[in-house]
Design a protein around this motif. Structure first.
Motif, PDB file in Angstrom:
ATOM      1  N   MET A   1       0.749  -1.193   0.099  1.00 53.74           N
ATOM      2  CA  MET A   1      -0.020   0.003   0.055  1.00 53.74           C
ATOM      3  C   MET A   1       0.925   1.259  -0.043  1.00 53.74           C
ATOM      4  SD  MET A   1      -2.979   1.050   2.536  1.00 53.74           S
ATOM      5  CE  MET A   1      -4.663   1.718   1.999  1.00 53.74           C
ATOM      6  N   ALA A   2       0.316   2.199  -0.633  1.00 55.99           N
ATOM      7  CA  ALA A   2       1.096   3.555  -0.692  1.00 55.99           C
ATOM      8  C   ALA A   2       1.239   4.124   0.919  1.00 55.99           C
ATOM      9  CB  ALA A   2       0.428   4.541  -1.439  1.00 55.99           C
ATOM     10  N   THR A   3       2.314   5.077   0.943  1.00 60.94           N
ATOM     11  CA  THR A   3       2.693   5.624   2.180  1.00 60.94           C
ATOM     12  C   THR A   3       3.048   6.968   2.199  1.00 60.94           C
ATOM     13  OG1 THR A   3       4.869   4.900   2.110  1.00 60.94           O
ATOM     14  CG2 THR A   3       3.514   3.462   3.172  1.00 60.94           C
ATOM     15  N   PHE A   4       2.832   7.803   3.168  1.00 58.84           N
ATOM     16  CA  PHE A   4       3.447   9.091   3.131  1.00 58.84           C
ATOM     17  C   PHE A   4       4.086   9.393   4.614  1.00 58.84           C
ATOM     18  CE2 PHE A   4      -0.763   8.908   5.179  1.00 58.84           C
ATOM     19  CZ  PHE A   4      -0.647   9.729   6.271  1.00 58.84           C
ATOM     20  N   GLN A   5       5.010  10.499   4.624  1.00 57.29           N
ATOM     21  CA  GLN A   5       5.737  10.715   5.789  1.00 57.29           C
ATOM     22  C   GLN A   5       4.900  11.337   6.797  1.00 57.29           C
ATOM     23  OE1 GLN A   5       8.701   9.597   6.066  1.00 57.29           O
ATOM     24  NE2 GLN A   5       9.237  10.668   8.023  1.00 57.29           N
ATOM     25  N   LEU A   6       4.971  11.043   7.832  1.00 59.47           N
ATOM     26  CA  LEU A   6       3.996  11.514   9.201  1.00 59.47           C
ATOM     27  C   LEU A   6       5.153  11.937  10.264  1.00 59.47           C
ATOM     28  CD1 LEU A   6       1.815  12.167  10.977  1.00 59.47           C
ATOM     29  CD2 LEU A   6       1.901   9.633  12.064  1.00 59.47           C
ATOM     30  N   GLU A   7       5.191  13.063  10.475  1.00 59.67           N
ATOM     31  CA  GLU A   7       6.052  13.675  11.635  1.00 59.67           C
ATOM     32  C   GLU A   7       5.247  14.410  12.717  1.00 59.67           C
ATOM     33  OE1 GLU A   7       8.898  16.360   9.861  1.00 59.67           O
ATOM     34  OE2 GLU A   7       9.923  14.662   9.027  1.00 59.67           O
ATOM     35  N   LEU A   8       5.517  13.998  13.949  1.00 57.51           N
ATOM     36  CA  LEU A   8       4.562  14.487  14.965  1.00 57.51           C
ATOM     37  C   LEU A   8       5.705  14.955  15.971  1.00 57.51           C
ATOM     38  CD1 LEU A   8       2.438  14.800  16.991  1.00 57.51           C
ATOM     39  CD2 LEU A   8       2.751  12.359  17.736  1.00 57.51           C
ATOM     40  N   VAL A   9       5.380  16.431  16.248  1.00 57.68           N
ATOM     41  CA  VAL A   9       6.520  17.243  16.964  1.00 57.68           C
ATOM     42  C   VAL A   9       5.805  17.753  18.211  1.00 57.68           C
ATOM     43  CG1 VAL A   9       8.238  19.111  16.992  1.00 57.68           C
ATOM     44  CG2 VAL A   9       7.793  17.779  14.894  1.00 57.68           C
ATOM     45  N   SER A  10       6.371  17.711  19.163  1.00 56.80           N
ATOM     46  CA  SER A  10       5.791  18.382  20.585  1.00 56.80           C
ATOM     47  C   SER A  10       6.840  19.573  20.877  1.00 56.80           C
ATOM     48  CB  SER A  10       5.672  17.580  21.684  1.00 56.80           C
ATOM     49  OG  SER A  10       6.948  17.069  22.130  1.00 56.80           O
ATOM     50  N   PRO A  11       6.601  20.334  21.829  1.00 58.51           N
ATOM     51  CA  PRO A  11       7.506  21.209  22.255  1.00 58.51           C
ATOM     52  C   PRO A  11       8.792  20.737  22.849  1.00 58.51           C
ATOM     53  CG  PRO A  11       5.271  21.988  23.028  1.00 58.51           C
ATOM     54  CD  PRO A  11       5.255  20.563  22.434  1.00 58.51           C
ATOM     55  N   GLU A  12       8.748  19.477  23.377  1.00 59.48           N
ATOM     56  CA  GLU A  12       9.932  18.861  23.765  1.00 59.48           C
ATOM     57  C   GLU A  12      10.774  18.372  22.820  1.00 59.48           C
ATOM     58  OE1 GLU A  12       6.877  17.936  25.115  1.00 59.48           O
ATOM     59  OE2 GLU A  12       6.880  19.604  26.452  1.00 59.48           O
TER      60      GLU A  12
END
Length: 136
Positions: A1-12
């Motif tokens: 299956m196709a994918t995409f880039q996920l980035e999760l950023v918090s202040p820390e």
């Protein structure tokens, strides 16, 4: 299956950066599923659970207290006010934070509408945190 880039950023820190099949985010307007090739947009997040989907099932779930998400056809970048994997949530801590948020909302009763709205948004996010901590 196709994918995409996920980035999760918090202040820390950067919490997550990898290719995924789908992500479900708690947008202010409601739950929003994102697949590869999604139309570009920027959305406000409310307190809720981010579900990372891989192999057709939940691979990871994280609580976010709010923030923003930028969606492009190739990437989703989530800038979270606060983000915690569900497995790390504490019911006792969540209960304490609900009490604090209720007190802050009561104290904001004579403040500007913007400050009252921010206090209510925080209270609602903390209630969701408590709910998902109990369920985890």
């Amino acid at each position: 299956m196709a994918t995409f880039q996920l980035e999760l950023v918090s202040p820390e820190k950067l919490l997550l950066s990898r290719a995924v099949e789908m992500v479900v985010i708690p947008a202010a307007e409601g739950e929003m599923g994102v697949l590869p090739g999604h139309a570009p947009m920027i959305v406000t997040l409310r307190g809720g659970t981010i579900r990372v989907m891989e192999g057709g099932k939940d691979a990871e779930r994280l609580f976010v207290a709010g923030g923003f998400a930028e969606v492009t056809p190739e990437r989703v970048t989530i800038l979270a006010d606060e983000a915690t994997p569900l497995a790390e949530l504490s019911k006792v801590e969540a209960d304490r934070r609900v009490v604090e948020a209720e007190a802050a909302y009561a104290a904001a009763s004579n403040d500007t509408p913007e400050k009252r709205d921010a206090a209510m948004a925080n209270l609602l996010a903390m209630r969701v945190m408590r709910d998902v901590a109990e369920a985890a």
